[in-house]
Design a protein around this motif. Structure first.
Motif, PDB file in Angstrom:
ATOM      1  N   CYS A 265      33.573 -15.412  -3.453  1.00 25.08           N
ATOM      2  CA  CYS A 265      34.611 -15.597  -4.481  1.00 25.08           C
ATOM      3  C   CYS A 265      35.400 -14.324  -4.754  1.00 25.08           C
ATOM      4  CB  CYS A 265      33.999 -16.119  -5.771  1.00 25.08           C
ATOM      5  SG  CYS A 265      32.964 -14.927  -6.629  1.00 25.08           S
TER       6      CYS A 265
ATOM      7  N   GLY B 143      32.824 -13.413  -9.402  1.00 23.28           N
ATOM      8  CA  GLY B 143      32.047 -12.263  -8.936  1.00 23.28           C
ATOM      9  C   GLY B 143      30.847 -11.889  -9.785  1.00 23.28           C
ATOM     10  N   ALA B 144      30.518 -12.698 -10.785  1.00 25.25           N
ATOM     11  CA  ALA B 144      29.481 -12.294 -11.738  1.00 25.25           C
ATOM     12  C   ALA B 144      28.081 -12.813 -11.395  1.00 25.25           C
ATOM     13  CB  ALA B 144      29.857 -12.763 -13.137  1.00 25.25           C
ATOM     14  N   CYS B 145      27.967 -13.977 -10.770  1.00 27.04           N
ATOM     15  CA  CYS B 145      26.634 -14.609 -10.661  1.00 27.04           C
ATOM     16  C   CYS B 145      25.925 -14.331  -9.336  1.00 27.04           C
ATOM     17  CB  CYS B 145      26.754 -16.113 -10.876  1.00 27.04           C
ATOM     18  SG  CYS B 145      27.508 -16.989  -9.489  1.00 27.04           S
ATOM     19  N   LEU B 146      26.636 -13.862  -8.341  1.00 28.17           N
ATOM     20  CA  LEU B 146      26.121 -13.598  -6.986  1.00 28.17           C
ATOM     21  C   LEU B 146      25.626 -14.877  -6.296  1.00 28.17           C
ATOM     22  CD1 LEU B 146      24.167 -10.221  -7.470  1.00 28.17           C
ATOM     23  CD2 LEU B 146      26.606 -10.589  -7.094  1.00 28.17           C
ATOM     24  N   GLY B 147      26.095 -16.011  -6.786  1.00 32.87           N
ATOM     25  CA  GLY B 147      25.638 -17.289  -6.207  1.00 32.87           C
ATOM     26  C   GLY B 147      26.300 -17.624  -4.888  1.00 32.87           C
ATOM     27  N   CYS B 148      27.319 -16.883  -4.504  1.00 31.85           N
ATOM     28  CA  CYS B 148      28.104 -17.288  -3.330  1.00 31.85           C
ATOM     29  C   CYS B 148      28.027 -16.265  -2.205  1.00 31.85           C
ATOM     30  CB  CYS B 148      29.557 -17.469  -3.760  1.00 31.85           C
ATOM     31  SG  CYS B 148      30.308 -15.935  -4.332  1.00 31.85           S
TER      32      CYS B 148
ATOM     33  N   MET C 230      29.906 -22.429  -5.525  1.00 30.06           N
ATOM     34  CA  MET C 230      30.211 -21.353  -6.483  1.00 30.06           C
ATOM     35  C   MET C 230      29.862 -21.774  -7.899  1.00 30.06           C
ATOM     36  SD  MET C 230      33.814 -19.878  -5.198  1.00 30.06           S
ATOM     37  CE  MET C 230      33.945 -19.087  -3.598  1.00 30.06           C
ATOM     38  N   ALA C 231      29.297 -20.836  -8.647  1.00 25.07           N
ATOM     39  CA  ALA C 231      29.000 -21.132 -10.049  1.00 25.07           C
ATOM     40  C   ALA C 231      30.057 -20.513 -10.959  1.00 25.07           C
ATOM     41  CB  ALA C 231      27.617 -20.612 -10.412  1.00 25.07           C
ATOM     42  N   CYS C 232      30.332 -19.197 -10.775  1.00 22.94           N
ATOM     43  CA  CYS C 232      31.286 -18.552 -11.690  1.00 22.94           C
ATOM     44  C   CYS C 232      32.677 -18.396 -11.088  1.00 22.94           C
ATOM     45  CB  CYS C 232      30.739 -17.199 -12.151  1.00 22.94           C
ATOM     46  SG  CYS C 232      30.809 -15.914 -10.888  1.00 22.94           S
ATOM     47  N   GLY C 233      32.749 -18.081  -9.794  1.00 25.21           N
ATOM     48  CA  GLY C 233      34.041 -17.900  -9.127  1.00 25.21           C
ATOM     49  C   GLY C 233      34.700 -16.555  -9.383  1.00 25.21           C
TER      50      GLY C 233
ATOM     51  N   ARG D 287      30.424 -11.232  -1.746  1.00 27.94           N
ATOM     52  CA  ARG D 287      30.667 -12.443  -2.534  1.00 27.94           C
ATOM     53  C   ARG D 287      31.890 -13.171  -1.989  1.00 27.94           C
ATOM     54  NH1 ARG D 287      31.159  -8.848  -7.791  1.00 27.94           N
ATOM     55  NH2 ARG D 287      32.308  -7.754  -6.176  1.00 27.94           N
TER      56      ARG D 287
HETATM   57  S1  FES Z   1      30.481 -17.664  -7.583  1.00 28.96           S
HETATM   58 FE1  FES Z   1      29.584 -16.237  -8.928  1.00 28.96          FE
HETATM   59  S2  FES Z   1      29.654 -14.407  -7.765  1.00 28.96           S
HETATM   60 FE2  FES Z   1      30.736 -15.805  -6.523  1.00 28.96          FE
END
Ligand code: FES
Ligand SMILES: Cc1cc2nc3c(=O)[nH]c(=O)nc-3n(C[C@H](O)[C@H](O)[C@H](O)COP(=O)(O)OP(=O)(O)OC[C@H]3O[C@@H](n4cnc5c(N)ncnc54)[C@H](O)[C@@H]3O)c2cc1C
Length: 244
Positions: free
Chosen positions: A231, A214-219, A209-212, A229
């Motif tokens: 997170c 819900g903003a970055c869509l990394g997860c 996870m990058a942001c945790g 997501r």
């Molecule tokens: S960690 Fe960024 S959207 Fe889930």
């Protein structure tokens, strides 16, 4: 707690919503720029309003974390994510399955379920990595243990032992709900077992996870309803939702 495994107790300086088992916090381990990103850690226990996190040292952030001293101030965001559903399926017998560090959120969940006398399965690589037995014992739970190398409990994968249990205790006698956290291959196998025995299985996933928030869509993970997501819509999902 054991080699490379530590417990962090955080006393919140600000008021915050009471966290549920399965929810997590993003911890900023250092005020310098490296590591830049906060790291996700599950609520392990809530003790008199203090948050406890159980973690394994694996890299830069957790190495910094382990050297924290009593009284150090840290920034954290949370509680985040959805957490395990605890009240929706009151008539079912909870079966908790922890794999490795997946034990971290399942202790708080076991505490919620004490009166329903959950069945608890706990698998780890070896005896050294079996944690929290005293905490579980203090709430009347003796887990069924398995280790990959047979140094504690049964030798083999925890999923084999869960399947054996379900085979010998068919769901006509009890209506079970599975709750689990652990490595992805374990959860995937468990998902197949839940499908075979027609049991609902709730799984806490761990994606990077990058942001945790819900903003970055990394997860994101693939589900039957499209991408979700971990997170935000998770980290707990029904196993039948997940496309492995
Ligand atoms: S960690 Fe960024 S959207 Fe889930
Ligand atoms: C919702 C959530 C809850 C978590 N709860 C806990 C917990 O209660 N206790 C705990 O010990 N850890 C937990 N984790 C994992 C924890 O966030 C990582 O171990 C931590 O971010 C590693 O940071 P690091 O800088 O020390 O290691 P890094 O240098 O970032 O990584 C070191 C190694 O660990 C691997 N790694 C990093 N993050 C993960 C991950 N999420 N899953 C699998 N491998 C990973 C990397 O690929 C790399 O090989 C959780 C993760 C998520 C997403």
């Amino acid at each position: 707690m054991a080699k490379n495994h530590f417990l962090l107790t955080a006393h919140p300086l600000n008021t915050m919503p009471s966290p549920d088992p399965g929810q997590f916090f993003m911890l900023s381990v250092d005020s310098r720029l490296d590591p830049l990103l906060k790291r996700p850690f599950s609520l392990h226990r809530l003790v008199l309003g203090d948050l406890q996190f159980l973690y394994r040292v694996v890299g830069k952030a957790t190495n910094i974390l382990k050297d924290k001293k009593a009284g150090d101030i840290m920034e954290l965001i949370g509680p985040l994510g959805n957490g395990f559903p605890v009240n929706e399926i009151e008539e079912k017998k909870p079966v908790l399955i922890a794999g490795g560090m997946g034990i971290a959120p399942l202790v708080a969940l076991a505490e919620k379920f004490t009166e329903r006398q959950p069945v608890f399965f706990y698998g780890a690589r070896n005896a050294e990595e079996i944690l929290c037995l005293n905490e579980l014992e203090s709430i009347g739970i003796t887990p069924v243990i398995s280790t990959d190398d047979g140094t504690s409990g049964r030798k083999g994968f925890v999923t084999d032992i869960v399947e054996e249990f379900l085979y010998h205790h068919p769901s006509s006698s009890f209506d079970y709900a599975l709750y689990s956290c652990g490595p992805k291959p374990m959860l995937e196998t468990l998902s197949g077992i839940a499908m075979k025995y027609k049991i609902k299985a709730y799984m806490a996933l761990e994606e990077s996870m990058a942001c945790g928030i819900g903003a970055c869509l990394g997860c994101v993970i693939k589900t039957v309803d499209g991408y979700k997501r971990v997170c935000k819509e998770g980290p707990v999902f029904l196993s039948e939702e997940i496309i492995w």
